[in-house]
Write a protein that holds these residues in place. Structure first.
Motif, PDB file in Angstrom:
ATOM      1  N   ALA A 259       0.930  -1.323  -0.021  1.00 37.84           N
ATOM      2  CA  ALA A 259      -0.213   0.021  -0.111  1.00 37.84           C
ATOM      3  C   ALA A 259       1.185   1.018   0.027  1.00 37.84           C
ATOM      4  CB  ALA A 259      -0.770   0.253   1.199  1.00 37.84           C
ATOM      5  N   HIS A 260       1.823   1.464   0.486  1.00 34.11           N
ATOM      6  CA  HIS A 260       3.071   2.562   0.252  1.00 34.11           C
ATOM      7  C   HIS A 260       3.822   2.760  -0.925  1.00 34.11           C
ATOM      8  CE1 HIS A 260       5.389  -0.967   1.497  1.00 34.11           C
ATOM      9  NE2 HIS A 260       6.698  -0.531   1.292  1.00 34.11           N
ATOM     10  N   LEU A 261       3.340   1.720  -1.871  1.00 37.86           N
ATOM     11  CA  LEU A 261       4.285   1.084  -3.151  1.00 37.86           C
ATOM     12  C   LEU A 261       3.303   1.730  -4.154  1.00 37.86           C
ATOM     13  CD1 LEU A 261       6.535  -1.906  -2.105  1.00 37.86           C
ATOM     14  CD2 LEU A 261       7.569   1.145  -2.373  1.00 37.86           C
ATOM     15  N   ARG A 262       1.731   1.062  -4.179  1.00 41.48           N
ATOM     16  CA  ARG A 262       1.563   1.392  -5.388  1.00 41.48           C
ATOM     17  C   ARG A 262       1.001   3.274  -5.246  1.00 41.48           C
ATOM     18  NH1 ARG A 262      -1.390  -2.904  -3.180  1.00 41.48           N
ATOM     19  NH2 ARG A 262      -2.878  -1.314  -2.145  1.00 41.48           N
ATOM     20  N   PRO A 263       1.019   3.412  -4.466  1.00 42.26           N
ATOM     21  CA  PRO A 263       0.554   5.489  -4.854  1.00 42.26           C
ATOM     22  C   PRO A 263       1.703   5.906  -5.997  1.00 42.26           C
ATOM     23  CG  PRO A 263       0.224   4.823  -2.446  1.00 42.26           C
ATOM     24  CD  PRO A 263       1.390   3.625  -3.448  1.00 42.26           C
ATOM     25  N   PHE A 264       2.951   5.185  -6.141  1.00 47.43           N
ATOM     26  CA  PHE A 264       4.283   5.758  -6.492  1.00 47.43           C
ATOM     27  C   PHE A 264       3.934   5.025  -8.308  1.00 47.43           C
ATOM     28  CE2 PHE A 264       4.984   6.426  -2.578  1.00 47.43           C
ATOM     29  CZ  PHE A 264       5.011   7.937  -2.012  1.00 47.43           C
ATOM     30  N   GLY A 265       3.212   4.212  -9.086  1.00 50.10           N
ATOM     31  CA  GLY A 265       3.362   4.438  -9.948  1.00 50.10           C
ATOM     32  C   GLY A 265       4.412   3.261 -10.053  1.00 50.10           C
ATOM     33  N   VAL A 266       5.301   2.473  -9.848  1.00 53.73           N
ATOM     34  CA  VAL A 266       6.093   2.470  -9.743  1.00 53.73           C
ATOM     35  C   VAL A 266       6.071   0.773 -10.716  1.00 53.73           C
ATOM     36  CG1 VAL A 266       7.656   3.084  -8.593  1.00 53.73           C
ATOM     37  CG2 VAL A 266       7.186   0.227  -7.268  1.00 53.73           C
ATOM     38  N   SER A 267       7.148   0.442 -11.668  1.00 57.88           N
ATOM     39  CA  SER A 267       6.647  -1.576 -12.628  1.00 57.88           C
ATOM     40  C   SER A 267       7.394  -1.837 -11.515  1.00 57.88           C
ATOM     41  CB  SER A 267       7.483  -1.127 -13.482  1.00 57.88           C
ATOM     42  OG  SER A 267       8.745  -0.909 -14.000  1.00 57.88           O
ATOM     43  N   ASP A 268       6.864  -3.552 -11.689  1.00 55.14           N
ATOM     44  CA  ASP A 268       7.399  -3.747 -10.832  1.00 55.14           C
ATOM     45  C   ASP A 268       8.437  -5.678 -12.144  1.00 55.14           C
ATOM     46  OD1 ASP A 268       7.568  -7.129  -9.670  1.00 55.14           O
ATOM     47  OD2 ASP A 268       6.087  -8.212 -10.987  1.00 55.14           O
ATOM     48  N   ALA A 269      10.233  -5.202 -11.091  1.00 55.51           N
ATOM     49  CA  ALA A 269      11.027  -5.524 -12.065  1.00 55.51           C
ATOM     50  C   ALA A 269      10.601  -6.838 -12.257  1.00 55.51           C
ATOM     51  CB  ALA A 269      12.131  -5.443 -11.374  1.00 55.51           C
ATOM     52  N   PHE A 270      10.282  -7.647 -11.799  1.00 50.45           N
ATOM     53  CA  PHE A 270       9.611  -8.963 -12.258  1.00 50.45           C
ATOM     54  C   PHE A 270       9.141  -9.747 -13.537  1.00 50.45           C
ATOM     55  CE2 PHE A 270      11.298  -9.948  -7.853  1.00 50.45           C
ATOM     56  CZ  PHE A 270      12.121 -10.581  -8.058  1.00 50.45           C
ATOM     57  N   ASP A 271       8.002  -8.740 -13.261  1.00 55.31           N
ATOM     58  CA  ASP A 271       6.702  -8.396 -14.677  1.00 55.31           C
ATOM     59  C   ASP A 271       6.226  -9.491 -14.375  1.00 55.31           C
ATOM     60  OD1 ASP A 271       5.481  -7.069 -16.559  1.00 55.31           O
ATOM     61  OD2 ASP A 271       7.118  -7.620 -18.367  1.00 55.31           O
ATOM     62  N   GLY A 272       6.244  -9.981 -13.491  1.00 53.39           N
ATOM     63  CA  GLY A 272       5.065 -10.871 -13.288  1.00 53.39           C
ATOM     64  C   GLY A 272       5.673 -12.888 -13.524  1.00 53.39           C
ATOM     65  N   GLU A 273       6.769 -13.079 -13.535  1.00 55.35           N
ATOM     66  CA  GLU A 273       7.669 -13.340 -13.393  1.00 55.35           C
ATOM     67  C   GLU A 273       7.543 -14.913 -12.334  1.00 55.35           C
ATOM     68  OE1 GLU A 273       9.040 -15.328 -15.854  1.00 55.35           O
ATOM     69  OE2 GLU A 273       8.123 -13.739 -17.634  1.00 55.35           O
ATOM     70  N   ILE A 274       7.681 -13.992 -11.183  1.00 54.39           N
ATOM     71  CA  ILE A 274       7.632 -15.093  -9.798  1.00 54.39           C
ATOM     72  C   ILE A 274       6.146 -14.385  -9.679  1.00 54.39           C
ATOM     73  CG2 ILE A 274      10.404 -14.514 -10.076  1.00 54.39           C
ATOM     74  CD1 ILE A 274       9.573 -12.793  -7.850  1.00 54.39           C
ATOM     75  N   GLU A 275       5.666 -14.783  -7.936  1.00 53.41           N
ATOM     76  CA  GLU A 275       5.415 -15.043  -6.979  1.00 53.41           C
ATOM     77  C   GLU A 275       5.524 -13.705  -5.948  1.00 53.41           C
ATOM     78  OE1 GLU A 275       1.447 -15.721  -7.451  1.00 53.41           O
ATOM     79  OE2 GLU A 275       1.805 -16.559  -9.425  1.00 53.41           O
ATOM     80  N   THR A 276       4.864 -13.043  -5.699  1.00 52.07           N
ATOM     81  CA  THR A 276       5.038 -12.944  -4.124  1.00 52.07           C
ATOM     82  C   THR A 276       5.509 -13.360  -3.404  1.00 52.07           C
ATOM     83  OG1 THR A 276       4.871 -10.454  -3.154  1.00 52.07           O
ATOM     84  CG2 THR A 276       2.793 -12.090  -3.239  1.00 52.07           C
ATOM     85  N   ASN A 277       6.203 -13.296  -2.807  1.00 56.55           N
ATOM     86  CA  ASN A 277       6.726 -13.772  -1.230  1.00 56.55           C
ATOM     87  C   ASN A 277       7.622 -15.200  -1.841  1.00 56.55           C
ATOM     88  OD1 ASN A 277       7.132 -14.123   1.451  1.00 56.55           O
ATOM     89  ND2 ASN A 277       5.782 -15.263   1.759  1.00 56.55           N
ATOM     90  N   THR A 278       8.785 -14.931  -2.527  1.00 52.59           N
ATOM     91  CA  THR A 278       9.790 -16.136  -3.713  1.00 52.59           C
ATOM     92  C   THR A 278      10.091 -15.831  -3.219  1.00 52.59           C
ATOM     93  OG1 THR A 278       7.693 -16.339  -5.078  1.00 52.59           O
ATOM     94  CG2 THR A 278       9.865 -17.274  -5.813  1.00 52.59           C
ATOM     95  N   VAL A 279      11.191 -16.947  -2.789  1.00 53.12           N
ATOM     96  CA  VAL A 279      12.860 -16.955  -2.398  1.00 53.12           C
ATOM     97  C   VAL A 279      13.402 -17.028  -4.215  1.00 53.12           C
ATOM     98  CG1 VAL A 279      14.925 -18.237  -1.708  1.00 53.12           C
ATOM     99  CG2 VAL A 279      12.925 -18.318  -0.305  1.00 53.12           C
ATOM    100  N   VAL A 280      14.386 -15.996  -4.206  1.00 50.35           N
ATOM    101  CA  VAL A 280      15.100 -15.936  -5.474  1.00 50.35           C
ATOM    102  C   VAL A 280      16.557 -15.702  -4.855  1.00 50.35           C
ATOM    103  CG1 VAL A 280      13.599 -14.489  -6.561  1.00 50.35           C
ATOM    104  CG2 VAL A 280      15.076 -13.147  -5.425  1.00 50.35           C
ATOM    105  N   ASP A 281      17.118 -15.613  -5.903  1.00 52.86           N
ATOM    106  CA  ASP A 281      18.703 -15.689  -5.478  1.00 52.86           C
ATOM    107  C   ASP A 281      19.284 -14.614  -6.713  1.00 52.86           C
ATOM    108  OD1 ASP A 281      18.890 -15.955  -8.721  1.00 52.86           O
ATOM    109  OD2 ASP A 281      18.841 -18.698  -8.609  1.00 52.86           O
ATOM    110  N   PHE A 282      20.418 -14.463  -6.347  1.00 47.15           N
ATOM    111  CA  PHE A 282      21.328 -13.151  -7.679  1.00 47.15           C
ATOM    112  C   PHE A 282      20.757 -13.152  -8.382  1.00 47.15           C
ATOM    113  CE2 PHE A 282      23.757 -12.485  -3.933  1.00 47.15           C
ATOM    114  CZ  PHE A 282      24.182 -11.631  -2.585  1.00 47.15           C
ATOM    115  N   GLU A 283      20.786 -13.788  -9.527  1.00 45.54           N
ATOM    116  CA  GLU A 283      20.080 -14.911 -10.776  1.00 45.54           C
ATOM    117  C   GLU A 283      19.446 -14.170 -11.152  1.00 45.54           C
ATOM    118  OE1 GLU A 283      22.457 -16.505  -9.625  1.00 45.54           O
ATOM    119  OE2 GLU A 283      24.471 -17.019 -10.497  1.00 45.54           O
ATOM    120  N   THR A 284      18.201 -14.713 -10.168  1.00 44.45           N
ATOM    121  CA  THR A 284      16.610 -13.832 -10.572  1.00 44.45           C
ATOM    122  C   THR A 284      16.446 -12.000 -10.393  1.00 44.45           C
ATOM    123  OG1 THR A 284      16.035 -16.245  -9.890  1.00 44.45           O
ATOM    124  CG2 THR A 284      14.311 -14.184 -10.449  1.00 44.45           C
ATOM    125  N   LEU A 285      17.703 -11.397  -9.413  1.00 44.10           N
ATOM    126  CA  LEU A 285      17.448 -10.508  -9.214  1.00 44.10           C
ATOM    127  C   LEU A 285      18.441 -10.003 -11.027  1.00 44.10           C
ATOM    128  CD1 LEU A 285      18.089 -10.183  -5.521  1.00 44.10           C
ATOM    129  CD2 LEU A 285      16.041  -9.364  -6.525  1.00 44.10           C
TER     130      LEU A 285
END
Length: 392
Positions: A259-285
């Motif tokens: 709720a503190h991020l959506r008002p700023f209109g930033v885009s999701d860097a993952f672009d739907g490639e992962i579900e939220t609350n997912t364990v990722v590694d540096f390669e995924t980032l």
């Protein structure tokens, strides 16, 4: 799952306090009219029974505002604190940890204190402990606890009948699926919608309205200062103590987690490639390559933000991420934000993302929320503190 119009009541030793919830499928408020003397509107003055309604419990009726409050997660604890009930809390998840984290922000509210140290840690509560705590209300979500601890409906009914009712909603955090048996009719709320219901439960409408006015002014300021969409960055939000196991949260999913991020209109860097609350590694980032990285828990006492940034800069893969190369790595507060933390997180995110519009985010390494000059603040700390203190 019963709907929000169903009430469940069984006379108990606390019938003077409450008369029902919708945790079971019995209908009506049979027997309650003689106990409660009918219903009245919820206001800050007057006496008599009053009712609030929140999914998944439905309608819950009180005779008097609760004086002691069991909580499970910090969005509920923050709500109680915001309404002047910080000292009424009997339990919460990881109390010492969140006491330290929340006090990093409370330090900027004049004349306000918070002390959650030593409370019962309620991550996996036992019914025996709930009997011992004897709280006037359980400000927690049964549909969430049912997922975590496999409580049955009978368990929740027993607590309601013998101790006090449940009023709370946690799955609105990210619109997660309720436990089996709780799915039908489950509703999701914004943070401030739920806060309003909790305020009515405590009969603290004036406190709520004062804080809601601060929030409305802040969101108006943000909306009027946003740059064009073409100038808005991509972002990710990460939670990790040591970067060995990194939990990633997408930034545009529904729910009060973002709720503190959506008002700023930033885009999701993952672009739907992962579900939220997912364990990722540096390669995924690196594949996502965000312009901005937010660190949940970045204000936790003992956390070294410089060390966390250096760990990314020194890694041959992470060092290639755009946010790491530009230094756009910023602290955030907590996942389960309540209204007070939300105000601070909106302000800090505005400055971290768009300093030209909202002013520079001060250099921060550790310690309390940085002291921002009065002319550069996006909300009035004195108004917030006055509301918490009850000066309404």
């Amino acid at each position: 799952m019963t709907d929000d119009t169903t009430r469940w009541t069984t006379p108990t030793r606390r019938d003077a306090l409450k008369c029902g919830t919708a945790l079971a499928a019995s209908g009506g408020l049979a027997g309650c009219s003689s106990i409660l003397g009918g219903e009245t509107d919820d206001t800050d003055s007057g006496s008599g029974a009053y009712t609030v309604s929140m999914s998944p419990m439905g309608e819950v009726t009180f005779e008097d505002p609760p004086e002691t409050v069991f909580t499970r997660l910090t969005h509920h604890a923050d709500m109680a604190f915001a309404l002047g009930r910080g000292d009424s809390i009997t339990a919460m998840h990881a109390p010492d940890y969140y006491d330290g984290l929340w006090n990093q922000f409370v330090a900027r509210l004049p004349g306000v204190t918070l002390d959650w140290k030593g409370l019962y840690s309620s991550w996996k509560p036992s019914k025996e402990k709930l009997y011992e705590l004897n709280s006037d209300v359980h400000l927690a979500d049964p549909a969430w606890i049912a997922i975590q601890d496999a409580w049955s409906r009978e368990d929740f009914e027993e607590v309601t009948n013998n101790i006090s009712p449940w009023v709370g909603n946690s799955l609105s955090d990210r619109h997660a699926e309720p436990a089996p048996g709780w799915q039908e009719g489950y509703e999701y709320y914004t943070l401030w919608e739920q806060f309003e219901i909790v305020a009515d439960m405590f009969k603290e409408r004036k406190r709520y309205e004062k804080l809601a006015a601060v929030h409305d002014d802040l969101t108006s300021t943000i909306e009027s200062g946003l740059p064009p969409e073409s100038e808005r960055p991509s972002a990710v939000m990460l939670a990790s103590a040591d970067l060995d196991e990194i939990y990633a949260y997408t930034v545009r999913n529904p729910g009060f987690l973002t709720a503190h991020l959506r008002p700023f209109g930033v885009s999701d860097a993952f672009d739907g490639e992962i579900e939220t609350n997912t364990v990722v590694d540096f390669e995924t980032l690196l594949s996502a390559d965000p312009d901005v990285i937010f660190f949940l828990g970045g204000f936790e006492p003992g956390t070294s933000l410089p060390k966390r940034k250096e760990a990314l800069r020194s890694d041959p893969v992470a060092s290639e991420i755009t946010a790491v190369q530009s230094g756009r790595m910023y602290p955030q507060g907590a996942r389960y934000q309540g209204p007070i933390l939300h105000l601070f997180q909106l302000e800090m995110t505005a400055k971290q993302l768009y300093p030209d519009a909202f002013g520079e985010w001060p250099p921060y390494e550790e310690g309390p929320y940085p002291e921002i000059p009065a002319a550069e603040r996006l909300f009035d700390r004195k108004q917030v503190a006055a509301a918490i203190r009850g000066e309404v």
